[in-house]
Write a protein that holds these residues in place. Structure first.
Motif, PDB file in Angstrom:
ATOM      1  N   ALA A  68      -7.599  15.752 -16.674  1.00 16.82           N
ATOM      2  CA  ALA A  68      -7.628  15.339 -18.174  1.00 16.82           C
ATOM      3  C   ALA A  68      -6.771  16.494 -18.853  1.00 16.82           C
ATOM      4  O   ALA A  68      -5.744  16.343 -19.595  1.00 16.82           O
ATOM      5  CB  ALA A  68      -8.819  14.993 -18.929  1.00 16.82           C
ATOM      6  N   ASN A  69      -7.031  17.841 -18.775  1.00 15.79           N
ATOM      7  CA  ASN A  69      -6.575  18.833 -19.358  1.00 15.79           C
ATOM      8  C   ASN A  69      -5.308  19.132 -19.058  1.00 15.79           C
ATOM      9  O   ASN A  69      -4.188  19.478 -19.628  1.00 15.79           O
ATOM     10  CB  ASN A  69      -7.565  20.251 -19.084  1.00 15.79           C
ATOM     11  N   GLU A  70      -4.703  18.956 -17.632  1.00  8.69           N
ATOM     12  CA  GLU A  70      -3.560  19.217 -17.222  1.00  8.69           C
ATOM     13  C   GLU A  70      -2.464  18.036 -17.024  1.00  8.69           C
ATOM     14  O   GLU A  70      -1.528  18.280 -16.613  1.00  8.69           O
ATOM     15  CB  GLU A  70      -3.506  19.745 -15.665  1.00  8.69           C
ATOM     16  N   HIS A  71      -3.169  16.779 -17.590  1.00  4.08           N
ATOM     17  CA  HIS A  71      -2.417  15.488 -17.312  1.00  4.08           C
ATOM     18  C   HIS A  71      -1.854  15.161 -15.952  1.00  4.08           C
ATOM     19  O   HIS A  71      -0.806  14.930 -15.689  1.00  4.08           O
ATOM     20  CB  HIS A  71      -1.261  15.508 -18.293  1.00  4.08           C
ATOM     21  N   LEU A  72      -2.668  15.483 -15.155  1.00  4.06           N
ATOM     22  CA  LEU A  72      -2.575  15.100 -13.764  1.00  4.06           C
ATOM     23  C   LEU A  72      -3.722  13.961 -13.308  1.00  4.06           C
ATOM     24  O   LEU A  72      -4.551  13.444 -13.993  1.00  4.06           O
ATOM     25  CB  LEU A  72      -3.004  16.249 -12.844  1.00  4.06           C
ATOM     26  N   TYR A  73      -3.331  13.367 -12.077  1.00  3.82           N
ATOM     27  CA  TYR A  73      -4.370  12.180 -11.794  1.00  3.82           C
ATOM     28  C   TYR A  73      -4.635  12.570  -9.930  1.00  3.82           C
ATOM     29  O   TYR A  73      -4.856  11.777  -9.236  1.00  3.82           O
ATOM     30  CB  TYR A  73      -3.816  11.240 -11.831  1.00  3.82           C
ATOM     31  N   VAL A  74      -5.118  13.989  -9.933  1.00  2.26           N
ATOM     32  CA  VAL A  74      -5.362  14.316  -8.465  1.00  2.26           C
ATOM     33  C   VAL A  74      -6.606  13.946  -8.022  1.00  2.26           C
ATOM     34  O   VAL A  74      -7.092  12.951  -7.052  1.00  2.26           O
ATOM     35  CB  VAL A  74      -5.313  15.852  -8.335  1.00  2.26           C
ATOM     36  N   LEU A  75      -7.916  14.047  -9.024  1.00  2.00           N
ATOM     37  CA  LEU A  75      -9.092  13.382  -8.406  1.00  2.00           C
ATOM     38  C   LEU A  75      -8.972  11.956  -8.794  1.00  2.00           C
ATOM     39  O   LEU A  75      -9.742  11.424  -7.835  1.00  2.00           O
ATOM     40  CB  LEU A  75     -10.185  14.156  -9.440  1.00  2.00           C
ATOM     41  N   GLY A  76      -8.496  11.693  -9.663  1.00  2.00           N
ATOM     42  CA  GLY A  76      -8.150  10.025  -9.973  1.00  2.00           C
ATOM     43  C   GLY A  76      -7.786   9.289  -8.744  1.00  2.00           C
ATOM     44  O   GLY A  76      -8.334   8.311  -8.123  1.00  2.00           O
ATOM     45  N   ALA A  77      -6.781   9.810  -8.015  1.00  2.00           N
ATOM     46  CA  ALA A  77      -6.088   9.444  -6.707  1.00  2.00           C
ATOM     47  C   ALA A  77      -7.058   9.363  -5.558  1.00  2.00           C
ATOM     48  O   ALA A  77      -7.202   8.477  -4.862  1.00  2.00           O
ATOM     49  CB  ALA A  77      -4.701   9.943  -6.511  1.00  2.00           C
ATOM     50  N   ILE A  78      -7.643  10.655  -5.498  1.00  2.00           N
ATOM     51  CA  ILE A  78      -8.732  10.800  -4.432  1.00  2.00           C
ATOM     52  C   ILE A  78      -9.760   9.909  -4.548  1.00  2.00           C
ATOM     53  O   ILE A  78     -10.240   9.233  -3.768  1.00  2.00           O
ATOM     54  CB  ILE A  78      -8.930  12.169  -4.532  1.00  2.00           C
ATOM     55  N   ALA A  79     -10.377   9.773  -5.584  1.00  2.00           N
ATOM     56  CA  ALA A  79     -11.456   8.885  -5.974  1.00  2.00           C
ATOM     57  C   ALA A  79     -11.162   7.465  -5.602  1.00  2.00           C
ATOM     58  O   ALA A  79     -12.015   6.707  -4.985  1.00  2.00           O
ATOM     59  CB  ALA A  79     -11.954   9.185  -7.354  1.00  2.00           C
ATOM     60  N   GLU A  80     -10.124   7.161  -5.966  1.00  2.00           N
ATOM     61  CA  GLU A  80      -9.501   5.683  -5.861  1.00  2.00           C
ATOM     62  C   GLU A  80      -9.555   5.592  -4.246  1.00  2.00           C
ATOM     63  O   GLU A  80      -9.938   4.439  -3.702  1.00  2.00           O
ATOM     64  CB  GLU A  80      -8.156   5.507  -6.264  1.00  2.00           C
ATOM     65  N   THR A  81      -8.927   6.350  -3.532  1.00  2.00           N
ATOM     66  CA  THR A  81      -8.942   6.113  -2.102  1.00  2.00           C
ATOM     67  C   THR A  81     -10.252   6.109  -1.249  1.00  2.00           C
ATOM     68  O   THR A  81     -10.467   5.180  -0.518  1.00  2.00           O
ATOM     69  CB  THR A  81      -7.902   7.337  -1.520  1.00  2.00           C
ATOM     70  N   PHE A  82     -11.315   7.012  -1.611  1.00  2.00           N
ATOM     71  CA  PHE A  82     -12.435   6.842  -1.154  1.00  2.00           C
ATOM     72  C   PHE A  82     -13.126   5.762  -1.700  1.00  2.00           C
ATOM     73  O   PHE A  82     -14.261   5.263  -0.870  1.00  2.00           O
ATOM     74  CB  PHE A  82     -13.119   8.159  -1.295  1.00  2.00           C
ATOM     75  N   GLN A  83     -12.984   5.324  -2.895  1.00  2.00           N
ATOM     76  CA  GLN A  83     -13.663   3.944  -3.459  1.00  2.00           C
ATOM     77  C   GLN A  83     -13.499   2.758  -2.809  1.00  2.00           C
ATOM     78  O   GLN A  83     -14.177   1.993  -2.174  1.00  2.00           O
ATOM     79  CB  GLN A  83     -13.223   3.970  -4.794  1.00  2.00           C
ATOM     80  N   LEU A  84     -12.125   2.546  -2.077  1.00  2.00           N
ATOM     81  CA  LEU A  84     -11.699   1.706  -1.256  1.00  2.00           C
ATOM     82  C   LEU A  84     -11.909   1.645   0.070  1.00  2.00           C
ATOM     83  O   LEU A  84     -12.064   0.812   1.066  1.00  2.00           O
ATOM     84  CB  LEU A  84     -10.076   1.295  -1.713  1.00  2.00           C
ATOM     85  N   ALA A  85     -11.925   3.040   0.672  1.00  2.00           N
ATOM     86  CA  ALA A  85     -12.150   3.253   2.087  1.00  2.00           C
ATOM     87  C   ALA A  85     -13.149   4.580   2.009  1.00  2.00           C
ATOM     88  O   ALA A  85     -12.860   5.541   2.409  1.00  2.00           O
ATOM     89  CB  ALA A  85     -10.696   3.704   2.646  1.00  2.00           C
ATOM     90  N   PRO A  86     -14.362   4.111   2.036  1.00  2.00           N
ATOM     91  CA  PRO A  86     -15.285   5.264   1.988  1.00  2.00           C
ATOM     92  C   PRO A  86     -15.594   6.309   3.367  1.00  2.00           C
ATOM     93  O   PRO A  86     -15.910   7.465   3.156  1.00  2.00           O
ATOM     94  CB  PRO A  86     -16.821   4.664   1.762  1.00  2.00           C
ATOM     95  N   ASP A  87     -15.073   5.788   4.535  1.00  2.00           N
ATOM     96  CA  ASP A  87     -15.273   6.458   5.607  1.00  2.00           C
ATOM     97  C   ASP A  87     -14.022   6.985   6.104  1.00  2.00           C
ATOM     98  O   ASP A  87     -13.773   7.735   7.334  1.00  2.00           O
ATOM     99  CB  ASP A  87     -15.580   5.391   6.633  1.00  2.00           C
ATOM    100  N   CYS A  88     -12.995   7.108   5.200  1.00  4.47           N
ATOM    101  CA  CYS A  88     -11.600   7.699   5.636  1.00  4.47           C
ATOM    102  C   CYS A  88     -11.566   9.223   5.434  1.00  4.47           C
ATOM    103  O   CYS A  88     -12.721   9.552   4.858  1.00  4.47           O
ATOM    104  CB  CYS A  88     -10.425   7.089   4.606  1.00  4.47           C
ATOM    105  N   VAL A  89     -10.756   9.909   5.863  1.00  2.00           N
ATOM    106  CA  VAL A  89     -10.506  11.420   5.836  1.00  2.00           C
ATOM    107  C   VAL A  89      -9.471  11.645   4.937  1.00  2.00           C
ATOM    108  O   VAL A  89      -8.249  11.076   5.619  1.00  2.00           O
ATOM    109  CB  VAL A  89     -10.669  12.220   7.195  1.00  2.00           C
TER     110      VAL A  89
END
Length: 392
Positions: A68-89
């Motif tokens: 939020a502070n840096e106007h990035l979506y790094v954690l957001g993109a990572i969280a989305e990936t794991f939300q849909l594929a919990p067992d991925c790396v």
């Protein structure tokens, strides 16, 4: 010694079902462009960080507050990936801003980081500024980097690019009629995503022009290598969704609607135009009339639709087979090759042995229904030497 009336002995074998080792098909790389000033303390550009869950990214300093502070979506993109594929790396590789995807992949530091993540099969690049129009001139340069990795036997199944929208003063701001036909390109391992979740795009002006790479990467990692990104259901759903008849992007507030990264809502685009955009080789999200949930349209690559490698799953399947064959045959490299004393060609019994090794390797994909069948051919009329390798 067998008894006289044993007749036929049936031996119980182990290790034939392909379950001896966990699959590494769902290992990927997320390259994210982050300015030096915006890096969390201790995080270094062009370095590969292994993530097994979103918390690993948070521990690095990529928190929701940091996004939020840096106007990035790094954690957001990572969280989305794991939300849909919990067992991925996911291997996260932060890079500096200001470079195109092709220039990023050409950096020696990035190449070294990709080599560290040696089990990763695909790459997604996010945080870059290029619009969907600009990427159309970049995809073949990205493919050149993929080809360079293949020369060192590092096969990359796919590279997902973030097809963004230009800012209001950007001459590359586009409407869907402007989109270049990616099917005229020669980049069979490269794909461009222009899908966007309105719920996320409304949260920050920076997100409003970005395509959603995290969801695209997650849906790929949730699928077997031969499954289409746009399939309504998947073979191996996470446990929480086993009873569901489909595997939709729609979760809570996420993906209740869809739009392109230029902000145009999918319901305002006619079915004919949606098909035209899909036929141009772009990845986006939409819905089926009367059916719940949101789904990706397809998994096209930037190559002619008549190519054998016009879908991500085709490349994933071929590359998996090629990796299995290479690993199976490596123990024979520089070994003794028996030859026919009359012709000098490889002895037929040796070829039969090698084909048997290959068949065993590929049978695991056949058992897993990842391929319908296969043929391994080793031409008999070969005289291998230090400068003339055996052709398989």
């Amino acid at each position: 010694m067998s008894n006289v009336f044993d007749g036929v002995n049936v031996n119980k074998l182990n290790g034939q079902l392909g379950e001896g080792n966990a699959s590494d098909d769902a290992v990927c790389i997320l390259i994210y462009a982050v300015a030096i000033a915006d890096l969390p303390a201790g995080v270094i550009h062009n370095t590969a960080y292994e993530l097994l869950q979103p918390q690993d990214a948070i521990d690095l300093g990529f928190t929701a507050a940091h996004d939020a502070n840096e106007h990035l979506y790094v954690l957001g993109a990572i969280a989305e990936t794991f939300q849909l594929a919990p067992d991925c790396v996911v291997w996260l590789i932060p890079v500096n801003t200001g470079a195109t995807p092709a220039a990023i992949l050409a950096l020696e530091g990035v190449k070294a980081a990709i080599r560290v993540a040696d089990k990763a099969k695909g790459i997604a690049i996010a945080g870059t500024a290029e619009t969907a129009l600009e990427l159309a001139t970049n995809v073949e340069l990205v493919q050149a980097q993929v080809n360079a990795f293949a020369e060192e036997h590092r096969r990359i199944d796919f590279v997902l690019l973030q097809g963004n929208q230009g800012n209001e003063d950007d001459e590359n701001e586009w409407v869907h009629g402007d989109l270049v036909d990616l099917r005229t390109k020669n980049a069979p391992n490269v794909s461009v995503c222009i899908g966007q979740d309105p719920f996320i795009s409304a949260q920050d002006d920076a997100y409003a022009v970005q395509a959603d790479i995290g969801s695209c990467l997650g849906m790929l990692m949730a699928r077997r290598v031969n499954e289409n990104l746009g399939s309504v259901d998947i073979i191996n759903k996470p446990s929480a969704y086993k009873a569901d008849p489909n595997y939709t992007l729609t979760r809570g507030n996420r993906w209740n609607a869809a739009q392109l990264s230029n902000g145009v809502k999918m319901e305002t685009i006619s079915p004919t135009t949606q098909t035209a955009i899909s036929n141009k080789g772009y990845i986006f999200v939409g819905s089926y009339a009367g059916y719940p949930g949101m789904y990706f349209n397809d998994s096209p690559t930037c190559v002619t639709a008549t190519s054998d490698y016009n879908r991500i799953e085709n490349n994933r399947t071929w590359n998996k087979a090629a990796r299995l064959l290479r690993l199976a045959l490596l123990p024979k490299v520089k070994g003794i090759v028996k030859k026919d004393p009359t012709t000098g060609y490889i002895r037929s019994t040796t070829i039969a042995q090698w084909i048997g090794i290959c068949n065993t390797a590929l049978n695991s994909m056949l058992i897993a229904d990842e391929i319908s069948g296969f043929t391994v051919n080793i031409p008999a009329k070969q005289i291998p030497s230090a400068t003339t390798p055996v052709v398989v």
